[in-house]
Design a protein around this motif. Structure first.
Motif, PDB file in Angstrom:
ATOM      1  N   GLU A   1      -4.639 -46.363   4.034  1.00 22.21           N
ATOM      2  CA  GLU A   1      -5.744 -46.825   4.334  1.00 22.21           C
ATOM      3  C   GLU A   1      -5.346 -47.675   5.502  1.00 22.21           C
ATOM      4  O   GLU A   1      -4.450 -48.551   5.774  1.00 22.21           O
ATOM      5  CB  GLU A   1      -6.335 -47.966   3.317  1.00 22.21           C
ATOM      6  CG  GLU A   1      -7.130 -47.284   2.354  1.00 22.21           C
ATOM      7  CD  GLU A   1      -7.738 -48.197   1.276  1.00 22.21           C
ATOM      8  OE1 GLU A   1      -7.427 -49.533   1.400  1.00 22.21           O
ATOM      9  OE2 GLU A   1      -8.313 -47.800   0.312  1.00 22.21           O
TER      10      GLU A   1
ATOM     11  N   SER B   1      -6.024 -50.602   8.573  1.00 17.94           N
ATOM     12  CA  SER B   1      -6.597 -51.987   8.395  1.00 17.94           C
ATOM     13  C   SER B   1      -7.434 -52.174   9.543  1.00 17.94           C
ATOM     14  O   SER B   1      -7.417 -53.259  10.283  1.00 17.94           O
ATOM     15  CB  SER B   1      -5.480 -52.778   8.434  1.00 17.94           C
ATOM     16  OG  SER B   1      -4.447 -52.685   9.433  1.00 17.94           O
TER      17      SER B   1
ATOM     18  N   LYS C   1     -15.441 -49.703   8.520  1.00 16.63           N
ATOM     19  CA  LYS C   1     -15.432 -48.523   7.997  1.00 16.63           C
ATOM     20  C   LYS C   1     -15.229 -47.467   9.264  1.00 16.63           C
ATOM     21  O   LYS C   1     -15.503 -47.661  10.319  1.00 16.63           O
ATOM     22  CB  LYS C   1     -16.545 -48.335   6.947  1.00 16.63           C
ATOM     23  CG  LYS C   1     -16.401 -49.008   5.771  1.00 16.63           C
ATOM     24  CD  LYS C   1     -17.616 -48.569   4.682  1.00 16.63           C
ATOM     25  CE  LYS C   1     -17.444 -49.382   3.600  1.00 16.63           C
ATOM     26  NZ  LYS C   1     -18.107 -49.160   2.402  1.00 16.63           N
TER      27      LYS C   1
ATOM     28  N   THR D   1     -14.405 -53.417   5.741  1.00 13.17           N
ATOM     29  CA  THR D   1     -13.334 -52.750   5.217  1.00 13.17           C
ATOM     30  C   THR D   1     -12.767 -53.446   3.787  1.00 13.17           C
ATOM     31  O   THR D   1     -11.588 -52.925   3.028  1.00 13.17           O
ATOM     32  CB  THR D   1     -12.244 -51.804   5.570  1.00 13.17           C
ATOM     33  OG1 THR D   1     -11.639 -53.224   6.738  1.00 13.17           O
ATOM     34  CG2 THR D   1     -12.805 -50.794   6.567  1.00 13.17           C
TER      35      THR D   1
ATOM     36  N   HIS E   1     -20.655 -53.799   0.125  1.00 16.00           N
ATOM     37  CA  HIS E   1     -20.030 -53.373   1.572  1.00 16.00           C
ATOM     38  C   HIS E   1     -20.687 -52.144   1.701  1.00 16.00           C
ATOM     39  O   HIS E   1     -19.907 -51.219   2.169  1.00 16.00           O
ATOM     40  CB  HIS E   1     -18.417 -53.337   1.344  1.00 16.00           C
ATOM     41  CG  HIS E   1     -17.991 -54.672   0.978  1.00 16.00           C
ATOM     42  ND1 HIS E   1     -16.629 -54.731   0.351  1.00 16.00           N
ATOM     43  CD2 HIS E   1     -18.303 -55.857   0.891  1.00 16.00           C
ATOM     44  CE1 HIS E   1     -16.263 -55.919   0.389  1.00 16.00           C
ATOM     45  NE2 HIS E   1     -17.271 -56.724   0.408  1.00 16.00           N
TER      46      HIS E   1
ATOM     47  N   CYS F   1     -22.712 -45.322   4.330  1.00 10.75           N
ATOM     48  CA  CYS F   1     -21.673 -45.159   3.331  1.00 10.75           C
ATOM     49  C   CYS F   1     -22.108 -44.728   1.919  1.00 10.75           C
ATOM     50  O   CYS F   1     -21.479 -43.843   1.434  1.00 10.75           O
ATOM     51  CB  CYS F   1     -21.225 -46.582   2.883  1.00 10.75           C
ATOM     52  SG  CYS F   1     -21.070 -47.931   4.009  1.00 10.75           S
TER      53      CYS F   1
ATOM     54  N   GLU G   1     -12.499 -39.984   5.767  1.00  5.55           N
ATOM     55  CA  GLU G   1     -12.889 -41.070   4.974  1.00  5.55           C
ATOM     56  C   GLU G   1     -12.358 -41.129   3.758  1.00  5.55           C
ATOM     57  O   GLU G   1     -12.336 -40.293   2.950  1.00  5.55           O
ATOM     58  CB  GLU G   1     -14.453 -41.011   5.000  1.00  5.55           C
ATOM     59  CG  GLU G   1     -15.098 -39.693   4.467  1.00  5.55           C
ATOM     60  CD  GLU G   1     -16.423 -39.763   4.687  1.00  5.55           C
ATOM     61  OE1 GLU G   1     -17.025 -40.689   4.416  1.00  5.55           O
ATOM     62  OE2 GLU G   1     -17.048 -38.629   4.495  1.00  5.55           O
ATOM     63  N   ASP G   2     -12.355 -42.469   3.019  1.00  6.67           N
ATOM     64  CA  ASP G   2     -12.002 -42.493   1.651  1.00  6.67           C
ATOM     65  C   ASP G   2     -13.243 -42.415   0.611  1.00  6.67           C
ATOM     66  O   ASP G   2     -14.334 -42.586   1.236  1.00  6.67           O
ATOM     67  CB  ASP G   2     -11.464 -44.105   1.525  1.00  6.67           C
ATOM     68  CG  ASP G   2     -10.361 -44.045   0.104  1.00  6.67           C
ATOM     69  OD1 ASP G   2     -10.433 -43.125  -0.531  1.00  6.67           O
ATOM     70  OD2 ASP G   2      -9.465 -45.118  -0.079  1.00  6.67           O
TER      71      ASP G   2
ATOM     72  N   ARG H   1     -15.447 -48.741  -1.315  1.00  4.95           N
ATOM     73  CA  ARG H   1     -14.287 -48.149  -0.507  1.00  4.95           C
ATOM     74  C   ARG H   1     -14.652 -46.827  -0.011  1.00  4.95           C
ATOM     75  O   ARG H   1     -14.009 -46.410   0.947  1.00  4.95           O
ATOM     76  CB  ARG H   1     -13.204 -47.727  -1.670  1.00  4.95           C
ATOM     77  CG  ARG H   1     -11.825 -47.327  -1.247  1.00  4.95           C
ATOM     78  CD  ARG H   1     -10.832 -47.141  -2.491  1.00  4.95           C
ATOM     79  NE  ARG H   1     -11.307 -45.786  -3.028  1.00  4.95           N
ATOM     80  CZ  ARG H   1     -10.644 -45.263  -4.001  1.00  4.95           C
ATOM     81  NH1 ARG H   1      -9.623 -45.997  -4.644  1.00  4.95           N
ATOM     82  NH2 ARG H   1     -11.187 -44.399  -4.512  1.00  4.95           N
TER      83      ARG H   1
ATOM     84  N   VAL I   1     -13.826 -46.126   4.021  1.00  5.44           N
ATOM     85  CA  VAL I   1     -12.709 -46.889   4.631  1.00  5.44           C
ATOM     86  C   VAL I   1     -11.818 -45.659   5.158  1.00  5.44           C
ATOM     87  O   VAL I   1     -11.653 -44.585   4.608  1.00  5.44           O
ATOM     88  CB  VAL I   1     -12.111 -47.690   3.202  1.00  5.44           C
ATOM     89  CG1 VAL I   1     -10.697 -47.867   3.965  1.00  5.44           C
ATOM     90  CG2 VAL I   1     -12.800 -48.705   2.853  1.00  5.44           C
TER      91      VAL I   1
ATOM     92  N   SER J   1      -3.539 -48.823  -0.756  1.00  3.67           N
ATOM     93  CA  SER J   1      -3.587 -48.535   0.410  1.00  3.67           C
ATOM     94  C   SER J   1      -2.631 -47.784   0.828  1.00  3.67           C
ATOM     95  O   SER J   1      -2.504 -47.406   2.152  1.00  3.67           O
ATOM     96  CB  SER J   1      -3.703 -49.826   1.330  1.00  3.67           C
ATOM     97  OG  SER J   1      -2.779 -50.651   1.093  1.00  3.67           O
TER      98      SER J   1
END
Lengths: 470, 95
Positions: free
Chosen positions: A14, A16, A20, A27, A36, A41, A122-123, A140, A143, A185
């Motif tokens: 992931e 930092s 996103k 994030t 979030h 998203c 993307e996560d 998430r 992210v 992460s």
């Protein structure tokens, strides 16, 4: 007949960035579920994703730090699969034009692990299973991740563990991820097969998915290695499949077989435009890269004359390495600084996280001052130790604990009379020492240190006592 | 060559149920579509030509600055079931 392990790794890290990958939602880890999130998203129709500038920059940094070449022209693709953690029923990823390709990480043996590619994606959201139902939190979702794929170059579990540790440290040093494995992460998929030593062909592989702990990865690989050998030895054939590690039972178990193999039907995401990175931009990012851990390690051994094990421990934590260098200014024997950090200071930091954060009360200049006093022999090592302990407890500078009296030390005549007193008070130890018990001498010196509050010069005291009792 | 199995696989991936009697017609249609795509491919002279960026727009990025997310009530407004701020995954109905 003995078998060789062959493995390759896919590591998801992931990034930092603050926001996103395709929208400006935070994030930040955690938060109340689905707070979030925005229409992008949660994949609502009609929304338009827009790529985060820093995601590209961070991925290029990751590529350069792992010796990859960077593509000038890149693009995003849709990877189609239906699962509730992915509200659009496709993940936006990269297929045939990843940002970074053909890199490597060198292991301590000198062997290179080749990196095939690094791409951005993307996560997915997080599924929570409760009371027989499944709930979704899309915080998430979106992210940014980099996926770092290696060639099947690993031949042992130790190599895999070292690679992950090295990769993790590099990502931390270049500041593109906090790489907190416990928060997911950094997650790994391991492709693993076995073959008889001497064989050139690769065996049939299985893939163990989504592990976020080094010890789980090591255990899962060991189990899977032995499972595959058992099957072959019993005349069976390995099935190509995806497996998961069950940490409660310490086994790997089948998730899906090859016949259900995913058909992702990748195609270009028409909502996202071409990514173009000029050579000058790549060079600029390269110039901004900090000193990488492998370079720092070499420099610590050569310039500071440290044993490799000590240098490794210092370099392992970026903040510790920085602290060490500042504490070493105008010091001759850097090993003394390193010893204070690795023994006395590290003792106050019990966990890895504490060592990584390195929130100690005294700045490096205080330690520097203390070491300088020992180098000029103004204070001895035991007084230095006691003083450092007090400094670490209170955060106060040296001058609070070391007085003029300490710095003047004890003159030889005073020390002589204390030594005489010590010999009389430790008759038993003196006799034992004279009868060959070397260790007994320690308690005589201990007595002197106690009498002088650690202020005596131990070497000189030893000399005086030996003259008295011989 | 498009086969009956290809059609069944695509239907499965698309989550579509198709009747047996439809398969033959679909196989024929699909073959024609592929053939049309092949015709276009033969018209392409330069293999390296990019056809997927006809807009010629590059690097449309968003800056890495947080904008407040939507109120979760709005995000969850159309959910069916679910509690405590979560969406619920609908269980598959068993026929």
């Amino acid at each position: 007949m003995s078998y060789e392990l062959v493995a390759g790794l896919e590591t998801h890290i992931e990034l930092s960035t603050k926001t996103k990958i395709f929208c400006n939602c935070t994030t930040e880890f955690g938060g109340e579920p689905n707070t979030h999130c925005c229409p992008i998203c949660i994949g609502l129709p009609g929304t338009l994703p827009k790529l985060n500038k820093n995601v590209v920059k961070y991925a290029v940094k990751a590529g350069l730090a792992t010796n990859c070449s960077i593509r000038n022209i890149s693009k995003m693709d849709r990877k189609n699969y239906v699962y509730p953690d992915l509200p659009k029923a496709y993940q936006i990823s990269q297929f045939d034009k990843p940002l970074c390709e053909n890199g490597y990480i060198s292991l301590s043996t000198g062997k290179n692990i080749n990196i095939t590619r690094i791409h951005i994606e993307e996560d997915a959201g997080k599924l929570v299973h409760q009371r027989g139902d499944t709930y979704i939190d899309y915080n998430r979702g979106g992210v940014p991740l980099v996926e770092i794929v290696t060639e099947p170059d690993f031949r042992s579990i130790d190599e895999v563990v070292e690679y992950i540790e090295k990769l993790r440290l590099i990502m931390k040093y270049i500041g593109v991820s906090d790489v907190k494995m416990q928060e997911g992460s950094l997650r790994c998929d391991v492709n693993i097969s076995v073959r008889k030593y001497g064989d050139n062909d690769l065996g049939i592989r299985t893939e163990i998915k989504n592990m976020n702990s080094l010890s789980f990865i090591a255990k899962a690989m060991e189990y899977e290695f032995n499972r595959q050998i058992d099957i072959i030895e019993n005349g069976g054939i390995i099935e190509q499949e995806t497996r998961r590690y069950n940490s409660d039972l310490n086994i790997t178990e089948s998730m899906r077989k090859k016949e259900d193999a995913d058909d992702y039907r990748y195609f270009r995401d028409p909502d996202l435009v071409t990514i173009s990175i000029m050579d000058e931009q790549i060079q600029q990012i390269k110039n901004e890269l900090p000193e990488l851990p492998s370079v720092k390690l070499k420099r610590f051994v050569e310039d500071y004359n440290l044993p490799i094990q000590d240098a490794e421990l210092l370099v392992k934590y970026k903040k510790v390495a920085e602290y060490f260098e500042e504490a070493c200014i105008k010091i001759e024997n850097h090993k003394v600084v390193s010893n204070f950090i690795l023994s006395q200071i590290f003792r106050t930091l019990s966990t890895e996280t504490e060592k990584e954060d390195f929130n100690i009360l005294i700045p490096p200049s205080y330690l520097n001052e203390l070491v300088k006093l020992t180098e000029t022999k103004k204070i001895n090592s035991s007084l230095a130790r006691i003083t450092l302990e007090k400094m670490l407890e209170t955060g106060k500078p040296l001058s609070e604990f070391i007085t003029e009296k300490h710095l003047q030390g004890i003159d030889e005549n005073t020390l002589k009379s204390i030594c005489e007193k010590a010999v009389l008070a430790n008759e038993k130890a003196v006799n034992e020492y004279l009868n060959g018990k070397e260790k007994a001498f320690g308690s005589i010196i201990g007595y002197i240190m106690k009498e002088t509050k650690g202020n005596a010069d131990a070497a000189l005291a030893t000399e005086i006592i030996k003259t008295i009792i011989s | 060559m498009i086969t009956r199995d290809d059609i069944l696989k695509i239907a499965k991936l698309s989550k579509l149920s198709i009747e047996d009697e439809e398969i033959e017609a679909l196989t024929k249609d699909m073959a024609e579509i592929i053939q049309f795509a092949d015709t276009i491919n033969t018209a392409v002279e330069d293999e390296n030509m990019e056809f997927d960026n006809i807009s010629n727009i590059i690097n449309a990025f968003h800056e890495d600055e947080v904008i407040e997310s939507f109120d979760s009530d709005l995000i969850l407004k159309n959910r069916d079931g679910g509690e405590d701020g979560y969406f619920l995954v609908k269980r598959r109905s068993v026929n």
